[in-house]
Scaffold this motif. Structure first.
Motif, PDB file in Angstrom:
ATOM      1  N   CYS A   1      -6.160   0.289   2.718  1.00  0.00           N
ATOM      2  CA  CYS A   1      -4.875   0.278   3.423  1.00  0.00           C
ATOM      3  C   CYS A   1      -5.119   0.202   4.933  1.00  0.00           C
ATOM      4  O   CYS A   1      -4.573  -0.664   5.619  1.00  0.00           O
ATOM      5  N   TYR A   2      -5.939   1.089   5.445  1.00  0.00           N
ATOM      6  CA  TYR A   2      -6.279   1.100   6.873  1.00  0.00           C
ATOM      7  C   TYR A   2      -6.979  -0.200   7.254  1.00  0.00           C
ATOM      8  O   TYR A   2      -6.667  -0.810   8.271  1.00  0.00           O
TER       9      TYR A   2
ATOM     10  N   TYR B   1      -5.902  -2.915  10.085  1.00  0.00           N
ATOM     11  CA  TYR B   1      -6.879  -3.245  11.133  1.00  0.00           C
ATOM     12  C   TYR B   1      -7.159  -4.752  11.158  1.00  0.00           C
ATOM     13  O   TYR B   1      -7.131  -5.383  12.219  1.00  0.00           O
ATOM     14  N   ASP B   2      -7.410  -5.333   9.994  1.00  0.00           N
ATOM     15  CA  ASP B   2      -7.699  -6.773   9.925  1.00  0.00           C
ATOM     16  C   ASP B   2      -6.541  -7.609  10.447  1.00  0.00           C
ATOM     17  O   ASP B   2      -6.743  -8.612  11.128  1.00  0.00           O
ATOM     18  N   TYR B   3      -5.305  -7.190  10.143  1.00  0.00           N
ATOM     19  CA  TYR B   3      -4.157  -7.947  10.639  1.00  0.00           C
ATOM     20  C   TYR B   3      -4.035  -7.805  12.153  1.00  0.00           C
ATOM     21  O   TYR B   3      -3.716  -8.782  12.846  1.00  0.00           O
TER      22      TYR B   3
ATOM     23  N   LEU C   1      -0.648   8.979   9.313  1.00  0.00           N
ATOM     24  CA  LEU C   1      -1.275   8.697   8.036  1.00  0.00           C
ATOM     25  C   LEU C   1      -2.733   9.095   8.060  1.00  0.00           C
ATOM     26  O   LEU C   1      -3.391   9.045   9.103  1.00  0.00           O
ATOM     27  N   GLU C   2      -3.221   9.472   6.919  1.00  0.00           N
ATOM     28  CA  GLU C   2      -4.617   9.866   6.781  1.00  0.00           C
ATOM     29  C   GLU C   2      -5.239   8.996   5.698  1.00  0.00           C
ATOM     30  O   GLU C   2      -5.012   9.208   4.507  1.00  0.00           O
TER      31      GLU C   2
ATOM     32  N   TYR D   1       0.792  -1.233   0.000  1.00  0.00           N
ATOM     33  CA  TYR D   1       0.000   0.000   0.000  1.00  0.00           C
ATOM     34  C   TYR D   1       0.826   1.286   0.000  1.00  0.00           C
ATOM     35  O   TYR D   1       0.289   2.346  -0.298  1.00  0.00           O
ATOM     36  N   GLY D   2       2.093   1.222   0.367  1.00  0.00           N
ATOM     37  CA  GLY D   2       2.919   2.435   0.411  1.00  0.00           C
ATOM     38  C   GLY D   2       2.422   3.416   1.463  1.00  0.00           C
ATOM     39  O   GLY D   2       1.841   4.446   1.132  1.00  0.00           O
TER      40      GLY D   2
END
Length: 159
Positions: A142-143, A147-149, A136-137, A101-102
């Motif tokens: 990506c977020y 979160y899932d991990y 980060l915004e 995701y960078g």
């Protein structure tokens, strides 16, 4: 008069050329490794609040989690995990997510808040790359992947 018009045309052309070739900011590229990562959410309803973090300390990797997980048919369960040691492979999953995701591409460009709404849901996403911390915004995939991990780690280390 012709000289003024000529100068105006030259200035217009230069501004067009510079705007097309290299005057726009380049996305930040971070080449060092992740030393810590955290996400939090504050909400009026406690069931939607959470705080997760993982960090490296003296070649060991640690994980923290506070959240409310749905506990099947039993309702929900509050989880509070502090400084659980995780494997290097588990921690390196954050580096894989960064490659995908960078994270630096989502760095906030301006931290000035114009207003504060006290009951608004707020998220925080921070990544530290060997001393350089980026806020980060993002609220996209990506977020969600981070979160899932964190949820995966939480359910694995739930005691």
């Amino acid at each position: 008069m012709k000289l003024v018009v000529k100068n105006i045309i030259i200035m217009c052309l230069l501004s067009v050329v510079f705007s097309l070739f290299g005057c726009s900011p380049q996305p930040a590229k971070i080449v060092s490794k992740i030393s810590s990562i955290s996400i939090t959410q504050n909400h009026m309803n406690r069931a939607y609040c959470y705080a997760f973090s993982a960090y490296e300390d003296n070649d060991k990797y640690f994980f923290n989690a506070w959240c409310v997980l749905k506990d099947g048919e039993n309702g929900s369960k509050e989880v509070d995990i502090q400084n659980i040691e995780i494997t290097e492979a588990e921690f390196s999953e954050f580096a894989r997510l960064n490659e995908k995701y960078g994270f630096a591409d989502y760095a906030k460009r301006n931290n000035n808040k114009k207003y504060n709404i006290s009951d608004k849901t707020t998220n925080s996403f921070k990544v530290c790359f060997s001393g350089e911390t980026l806020t980060l915004e993002t609220d996209n995939e990506c977020y969600d992947a981070v979160y899932d991990y964190f949820i995966t780690l939480t359910t694995k280390y739930l005691v």
